[in-house]
Design a protein around this motif. Structure first.
Motif, PDB file in Angstrom:
ATOM      1  N   VAL A 187      15.457  31.111 -29.116  1.00 18.06           N
ATOM      2  CA  VAL A 187      15.725  30.916 -30.541  1.00 18.06           C
ATOM      3  C   VAL A 187      15.226  29.528 -30.926  1.00 18.06           C
ATOM      4  N   ALA A 188      14.517  29.452 -32.037  1.00 14.56           N
ATOM      5  CA  ALA A 188      13.940  28.192 -32.486  1.00 14.56           C
ATOM      6  C   ALA A 188      14.911  27.490 -33.429  1.00 14.56           C
ATOM      7  N   TYR A 189      15.191  26.222 -33.165  1.00 19.40           N
ATOM      8  CA  TYR A 189      16.008  25.442 -34.089  1.00 19.40           C
ATOM      9  C   TYR A 189      15.271  25.332 -35.428  1.00 19.40           C
ATOM     10  N   PRO A 190      15.988  25.179 -36.539  1.00 22.24           N
ATOM     11  CA  PRO A 190      15.347  25.268 -37.866  1.00 22.24           C
ATOM     12  C   PRO A 190      14.146  24.354 -38.085  1.00 22.24           C
ATOM     13  N   ASP A 191      14.136  23.181 -37.452  1.00 24.79           N
ATOM     14  CA  ASP A 191      13.020  22.250 -37.656  1.00 24.79           C
ATOM     15  C   ASP A 191      12.000  22.321 -36.520  1.00 24.79           C
ATOM     16  N   PHE A 192      12.073  23.374 -35.697  1.00 20.68           N
ATOM     17  CA  PHE A 192      11.211  23.463 -34.520  1.00 20.68           C
ATOM     18  C   PHE A 192       9.723  23.426 -34.892  1.00 20.68           C
ATOM     19  N   VAL A 193       9.297  24.325 -35.756  1.00 18.25           N
ATOM     20  CA  VAL A 193       7.880  24.369 -36.130  1.00 18.25           C
ATOM     21  C   VAL A 193       7.468  23.062 -36.803  1.00 18.25           C
ATOM     22  N   ALA A 194       8.303  22.550 -37.690  1.00 12.85           N
ATOM     23  CA  ALA A 194       7.977  21.302 -38.373  1.00 12.85           C
ATOM     24  C   ALA A 194       7.780  20.166 -37.379  1.00 12.85           C
ATOM     25  N   ARG A 195       8.661  20.054 -36.392  1.00 16.80           N
ATOM     26  CA  ARG A 195       8.557  18.992 -35.395  1.00 16.80           C
ATOM     27  C   ARG A 195       7.304  19.150 -34.532  1.00 16.80           C
ATOM     28  N   MET A 196       6.987  20.392 -34.190  1.00 15.18           N
ATOM     29  CA  MET A 196       5.796  20.625 -33.377  1.00 15.18           C
ATOM     30  C   MET A 196       4.520  20.276 -34.143  1.00 15.18           C
ATOM     31  N   GLU A 237      13.976  22.448 -24.038  1.00 17.92           N
ATOM     32  CA  GLU A 237      14.767  23.670 -23.989  1.00 17.92           C
ATOM     33  C   GLU A 237      16.229  23.369 -23.680  1.00 17.92           C
ATOM     34  N   LEU A 238      17.104  23.999 -24.461  1.00 18.69           N
ATOM     35  CA  LEU A 238      18.540  23.871 -24.290  1.00 18.69           C
ATOM     36  C   LEU A 238      19.138  25.257 -24.050  1.00 18.69           C
ATOM     37  N   ASP A 239      20.199  25.306 -23.270  1.00 19.84           N
ATOM     38  CA  ASP A 239      20.913  26.565 -23.081  1.00 19.84           C
ATOM     39  C   ASP A 239      21.471  26.997 -24.440  1.00 19.84           C
ATOM     40  N   GLU A 254      -4.730  16.222 -23.350  1.00 22.03           N
ATOM     41  CA  GLU A 254      -3.410  15.723 -22.992  1.00 22.03           C
ATOM     42  C   GLU A 254      -2.381  16.852 -23.128  1.00 22.03           C
ATOM     43  N   VAL A 255      -1.317  16.772 -22.326  1.00 26.81           N
ATOM     44  CA  VAL A 255      -0.237  17.760 -22.359  1.00 26.81           C
ATOM     45  C   VAL A 255       1.072  16.989 -22.529  1.00 26.81           C
ATOM     46  N   TYR A 256       1.851  17.361 -23.557  1.00 25.51           N
ATOM     47  CA  TYR A 256       3.064  16.622 -23.886  1.00 25.51           C
ATOM     48  C   TYR A 256       4.277  17.545 -23.963  1.00 25.51           C
ATOM     49  N   LEU A 257       5.434  16.993 -23.581  1.00 27.08           N
ATOM     50  CA  LEU A 257       6.716  17.612 -23.887  1.00 27.08           C
ATOM     51  C   LEU A 257       7.246  16.925 -25.135  1.00 27.08           C
ATOM     52  N   ASN A 258       7.518  17.714 -26.160  1.00 21.75           N
ATOM     53  CA  ASN A 258       8.020  17.175 -27.425  1.00 21.75           C
ATOM     54  C   ASN A 258       9.547  17.280 -27.441  1.00 21.75           C
ATOM     55  N   PHE A 259      10.222  16.182 -27.138  1.00 23.29           N
ATOM     56  CA  PHE A 259      11.681  16.206 -27.058  1.00 23.29           C
ATOM     57  C   PHE A 259      12.345  16.331 -28.428  1.00 23.29           C
ATOM     58  N   ASP A 260      11.581  16.210 -29.501  1.00 20.68           N
ATOM     59  CA  ASP A 260      12.153  16.361 -30.847  1.00 20.68           C
ATOM     60  C   ASP A 260      12.142  17.813 -31.322  1.00 20.68           C
ATOM     61  N   ALA A 261      11.448  18.685 -30.593  1.00 16.25           N
ATOM     62  CA  ALA A 261      11.347  20.104 -30.961  1.00 16.25           C
ATOM     63  C   ALA A 261      12.181  20.922 -29.985  1.00 16.25           C
ATOM     64  N   HIS A 262      13.231  21.578 -30.489  1.00 20.45           N
ATOM     65  CA  HIS A 262      14.222  22.223 -29.622  1.00 20.45           C
ATOM     66  C   HIS A 262      14.133  23.745 -29.676  1.00 20.45           C
ATOM     67  N   LEU A 263      14.222  24.341 -28.499  1.00 25.56           N
ATOM     68  CA  LEU A 263      14.343  25.793 -28.359  1.00 25.56           C
ATOM     69  C   LEU A 263      15.626  26.108 -27.600  1.00 25.56           C
ATOM     70  N   GLY A 264      16.334  27.143 -28.038  1.00 24.30           N
ATOM     71  CA  GLY A 264      17.462  27.653 -27.279  1.00 24.30           C
ATOM     72  C   GLY A 264      16.987  28.763 -26.360  1.00 24.30           C
ATOM     73  N   THR A 265      17.401  28.718 -25.092  1.00 24.32           N
ATOM     74  CA  THR A 265      16.984  29.725 -24.125  1.00 24.32           C
ATOM     75  C   THR A 265      18.203  30.338 -23.444  1.00 24.32           C
ATOM     76  N   TYR A 266      17.957  31.434 -22.732  1.00 23.49           N
ATOM     77  CA  TYR A 266      19.011  32.143 -22.005  1.00 23.49           C
ATOM     78  C   TYR A 266      18.625  32.178 -20.527  1.00 23.49           C
ATOM     79  N   PRO A 267      18.892  31.115 -19.784  1.00 25.38           N
ATOM     80  CA  PRO A 267      18.400  31.018 -18.404  1.00 25.38           C
ATOM     81  C   PRO A 267      18.892  32.130 -17.494  1.00 25.38           C
ATOM     82  N   GLU A 268      20.048  32.693 -17.780  1.00 19.45           N
ATOM     83  CA  GLU A 268      20.585  33.734 -16.904  1.00 19.45           C
ATOM     84  C   GLU A 268      19.962  35.108 -17.165  1.00 19.45           C
TER      85      GLU A 268
END
Length: 279
Positions: A92-101, A117-119, A202-216
């Motif tokens: 699930v994408a947090y509301p500002d995910f696309v904007a931040r990316m 990515e956050l649980d 270059e390859v970056y992790l954008n810590f300002d852009a959040h996704l919710g994931t289901y690791p299990e």
């Protein structure tokens, strides 16, 4: 224009949640392409009725992740996409995910960007990029090195998963598509991002852009939780097996520096053969 490509096979409830989160984005300037690879749970009917803004491409029923993503990416590029994003349906994408990316993407020369990515249930950090040690086969996890206060902005990383991976068109022009013939399911995203680095991006992790994931909910996690000889075999040899030895070998031969390849393979085989029973 940004195109978001999502391969799906069943798991309709996750697809709904993912699409609903994309509908809530503060930056709506994107289009969604779903590759439905033969779902049997009514996915096609629901998408046509409830998500008319989504383009749905039917698969053959045997595309797996890489070929499914490539089918959607080729369509997006044919439509003139300047940016493409691969995304799994169980996020699930947090509301500002696309904007931040897109803010990050427009701030520097063409590069690849991944999400923090956050649980989705606990909001605990799950993934924040890192580096493979080719000599030991271990993974240097940036989440273990950065304090919570440091987890913001862009941090260089070696590889990225395909969950929320933002790719400029220039990358496809230079290195082509994901390696579906060589890596049909697992490792293809890490291979692609590493090949892009080798090509000069270059390859970056954008810590300002959040996704919710289901690791299990991943197939490999569930396989590990239901240990049996059959699941152990699938773990090591099935296309959907998270430790698929054939695909690990192919990934290593394509990406590991030659001087480290024997050691990387030996360590990698040992981790995969033994690790199933240790986790």
């Amino acid at each position: 224009m940004l195109y978001i490509v999502i391969p799906v096979f069943n798991r309709l409830k996750y697809t709904r949640a993912c699409l609903d989160s994309l509908r809530k984005q503060t930056n709506p300037n994107f289009r969604v392409v779903i590759v439905d690879d033969g779902s049997t749970d009514g996915t096609a009917t629901v998408l046509a009725a409830d998500y008319p803004e989504v383009t749905v491409l039917p698969g053959t029923g045997s595309l797996f992740w890489t070929a499914g993503v490539n089918l959607g990416l080729r369509y997006a590029l044919e439509q003139g996409a300047t940016w493409c994003m691969t995304m799994n349906n169980d996020v699930v994408a947090y509301p500002d995910f696309v904007a931040r990316m897109m803010e990050a993407a427009e701030s520097r020369p063409p590069a690849l960007y991944g999400a923090f990515e956050l649980d989705a249930s606990t909001q605990e950090p799950i993934y924040g990029g890192g580096w493979l040690d080719w000599r030991t086969g271990s993974f240097r996890n940036l989440l273990h090195e950065l304090t919570p206060e440091q987890r913001r902005g862009l941090h260089r990383t070696q590889n990225l998963p395909g969950r929320g991976l933002l790719i400029p068109r220039e990358v496809f022009d230079r290195i082509g598509m994901f390696a579906e013939k060589v890596l049909p399911h697992y490792y293809a995203d890490y291979d692609f991002t590493h090949q892009a680095r080798l090509a000069g991006f270059e390859v970056y992790l954008n810590f300002d852009a959040h996704l919710g994931t289901y690791p299990e909910e991943s197939g490999d996690t569930q396989n590990r939780q239901r240990k049996s000889l059959r699941n152990y075999y699938n773990h090591l040899f099935s296309i959907r097996g998270g430790a698929n030895l054939r695909d690990f070998t192919r990934f290593a031969r394509r990406n590991c520096p030659p001087r480290y390849l024997p050691l990387f393979l030996v360590n990698g085989y040992a981790r995969r053969i033994v690790g199933y029973f240790l986790r």
